[in-house]
Design an enzyme around this catalytic site. Structure first.
Site, PDB file in Angstrom:
ATOM      1  CD  GLU A  98      -3.069  -0.799  -0.062  1.00  0.00           C
ATOM      2  OE1 GLU A  98      -3.574   0.387  -0.142  1.00  0.00           O
ATOM      3  OE2 GLU A  98      -3.282  -1.761  -0.736  1.00  0.00           O
ATOM      4  CB  SER A 364     -42.950 -17.221 -25.156  1.00  0.00           C
ATOM      5  OG  SER A 364     -43.000 -16.518 -26.487  1.00  0.00           O
TER       6      SER A 364
END
Length: 655
Positions: A98, A364
């Site tokens: 980091e 459908s």
């Protein structure tokens, strides 16, 4: 000086003097600009006086219908850890991945900011993301939102400098590790160690530390629970960075590679994150914002949920070559209890819930509402109707094959999903009456009344379709899907009980219409030529309907047995077409795989209502038609459109 005297020439500055002068001018203006920016960004800085007040959000534990833990949301209670009590490699893992220059920068990293600026600029995103140091991340977590705006980034920078002035590097690192979000409701390294590995943070191995550090890039995306392979790849990068920063030796890295990281059994079994998201907001609506730990007893059945997730995963992967990228599945019992809920193929990749938040055309699978309206108007499954070219205003619905069968029964028309018959029925009955039927059964989305509505040109969610089919399965009673049975405090005080507030069951379909519909929808699955034959599971009473929309953008299968309905949708989030995927293909196959595992657990009952009464004239045209065909033949694949024809239109799809 007289007019006759010349003006003395101005003495020019040396290069050094000019550099000093203009440098001073630039510095002054730079300070003015910085002061102005500071004033702008500092006008509404948050209160920093309560930096050590770590107020914990109450946790909410979600249980399945048998009491098994599904998930935990909110914060896990865990005391802060002393940095000196952790193995040295634990904080070094976070620094390595980091913020490699953490020990030397003043709260912000000019090198990292410049690199992030250039990276974002080349991608066209602007300098709003990336380049944050651990101190900046801490400032964001403690005081700010995660909005990617100039103001937030400016305030983040100011607060980071303030933190560096007020605390030592060691104190900042300790605050960071004890406050950062690790996902799964765990805030802080101790809570994360307990949640993911069922151990204290001081006992973390190098591999476990690397995995937790890897979560910082995205706690959900890199979670070892939701995507183990991605988490492992990220942890590998962390380990390599730890070697690069001399936090560990290459030998220690190799040992970490050779030592499996085992996630807590409770975490590993967490499923149904889409479902948990869905009911999490409902909890707060029902009981308000929690002030103490809660337990939510849900309707979900964890073994059934596992089968649903597996079927979705395998089904999408198995049809990836046909362009199937996403799918959703939801199962409701006859009371409306949600028993399985899968909102997408991967929660780690996308938290968007396609069960309730997505609206896609029904195709459908909408036709049962048309046929039910017809049955309630006095029609019967054995009634002969023409399958022939039809014009309604300027609209000319076509059958998928561009062929017509001539006189057929209504049962055959629904089983083979004949478009002209459904369009003719809706036109005769009135599309408003069909819409009223759909709403009565459970459709809540807006229904357009154009003639194409008869063929499913209506946008609905899988949840709506599932609950609208529930009355076919349970004897005609309406039901709305729900997922929360009871909410109580951890101490046992009941705050909500669905059994107390249960709505009165109302009949929304009565016989003979219910019997007729179940007879016809059984034929969709069981009759030769029925479009849902791929969903058939031997030995069980099943019924349902397929659905496919324009250019194969959506494909559905909604099927049921006695008191249990499952809706499956497949498609793509960008609404682009799949490759000839129909409702009788991928969705029906996913449905069958899931239901094959689920039906034995359900101890399913026959569909209520029995068979429809025989025709009054003693003839059974549909029976005569079907016995003349091979009852074991699989439903035929729809033929390819003729070469050179235009793309298939919505009104030309049979399923």
């Amino acid at each position: 000086m007289t007019n006759g005297q010349k003006k003395a020439p101005r003495q020019r500055r040396t290069l050094l003097q000019a550099t000093f002068y203009w440098g001073a001018v630039a510095s002054v203006w730079g300070l003015i600009v910085l002061a102005a920016l500071f004033a702008v960004f500092a006008t509404d800085l948050p209160d920093t006086s309560k930096i050590f007040d770590a107020k914990r959000q109450p946790s909410i534990s979600y249980l399945d219908r048998s009491g098994a833990l599904l998930a935990v949301r909110g914060s896990q209670l865990a005391p802060p850890v002393d940095l000196d009590a952790l193995p040295k490699y634990v904080p070094e893992a976070f620094i390595a991945i980091e913020d490699r220059r953490f020990w030397w920068h003043p709260g912000f990293d000019p090198i990292g900011i410049t690199r992030a600026f250039l990276s974002n600029f080349t991608r066209g995103n602007g300098p709003l993301s990336g380049g944050s140091t651990i101190t900046q991340q801490l400032a964001r977590n403690l005081f700010l939102t995660f909005d990617q705006t100039w103001r937030r980034k400016g305030q983040e920078l100011i607060l980071a400098i303030w933190l560096e002035m007020k605390f030592s590097k060691k104190e900042i690192l300790a605050l960071y590790l004890n406050r950062v979000n690790f996902g799964a409701g765990a805030y802080g390294i101790e809570a994360a160690a307990q949640r993911y590995f069922n151990k204290p943070a001081k006992s973390l191995t190098i591999g476990e530390a690397a995995l937790l550090a890897g979560l910082m890039k995205g706690p959900s995306r890199y979670s070892p629970v939701y995507n183990r392979e991605r988490a492992e790849r990220r942890a590998t990068i962390v380990l390599d960075e730890m070697v690069s920063t001399h936090a560990i030796t290459p030998a220690q890295r190799d040992e970490a590679f050779a030592t499996p990281v085992r996630v807590s059994a409770v975490m590993a079994n967490q499923r149904a994150q889409y479902f948990t998201d869905w009911i999490d907001g409902q909890v707060r609506t029902m009981v308000g914002e929690p002030t103490e730990d809660l337990v939510v007893e849900t309707t979900l059945d964890l073994p059934i949920q596992a089968a649903a997730e597996a079927a979705i995963h395998d089904g999408v992967n198995g049809h990836a070559n046909q362009g199937v990228l996403q799918a959703a599945l939801v199962s409701l019992d006859g009371e409306g209890r949600v028993r399985a809920y899968v909102g997408g193929t991967s929660y780690a990749d996308s938290e968007f819930d396609r069960v309730t938040d997505a609206r896609r055309q029904a195709g459908s699978s909408w036709k049962p509402f048309v046929y039910l309206t017809a049955m309630e108007a006095g029609r019967t499954p054995s009634e002969i109707v023409p399958d022939e070219p039809l014009t309604i205003g300027t609209w000319e619905p076509k059958n998928y094959t561009n062929a017509y069968l001539g006189p057929i029964t209504l049962e055959t028309a629904l089983a083979q999903s004949i478009n002209t018959v459904a369009a003719r029925l809706a036109n005769e009955l009135g599309t408003q009456n069909v819409a009223n039927t759909a709403k009565r059964l459970g459709i809540v989305s807006k229904i357009q009344l154009d003639p194409s509505m008869a063929l499913g040109a209506v946008e609905v969610s899988p949840m709506e379709m599932a609950q609208a089919y529930v009355p076919f399965s349970n004897g005609g009673f309406g039901a709305r899907g729900y997922g929360i049975e009871r909410i109580r405090t951890a101490a046992g005080k009941v705050l909500y009980d669905h059994g107390v507030d249960r709505p009165t069951r109302l009949a929304v379909i009565v016989s003979p219409a219910l019997q007729y519909m179940n007879q016809m929808l059984r034929a969709v699955v069981n009759a030769p030529g029925g479009t849902g034959g791929a969903a058939r599971v031997a030995g069980y009473d099943l019924a349902g309907k397929t659905g496919t929309t324009s250019d194969y953008r959506d494909a559905w299968f909604i099927g049921y047995t006695g008191g249990f309905v499952t809706a499956v949708w497949t498609g793509r989030d960008d609404n682009t077409p799949m490759k000839r995927v129909t409702g009788g293909g991928a969705p029906a196959q996913i449905w069958k795989a899931y239901m094959s595992a689920t039906l034995p657990r359900l101890k399913s009952q026959p569909i209520p209502g029995g068979e429809a009464p025989p025709p009054t004239d003693g003839q059974d045209p549909i029976g005569d038609l079907l016995t003349s065909q091979n009852p074991e033949a699989p439903p035929p694949e729809p033929p390819a459109p003729p070469a050179g024809t235009a793309p298939v239109r919505r009104d030309a799809l049979p399923y």
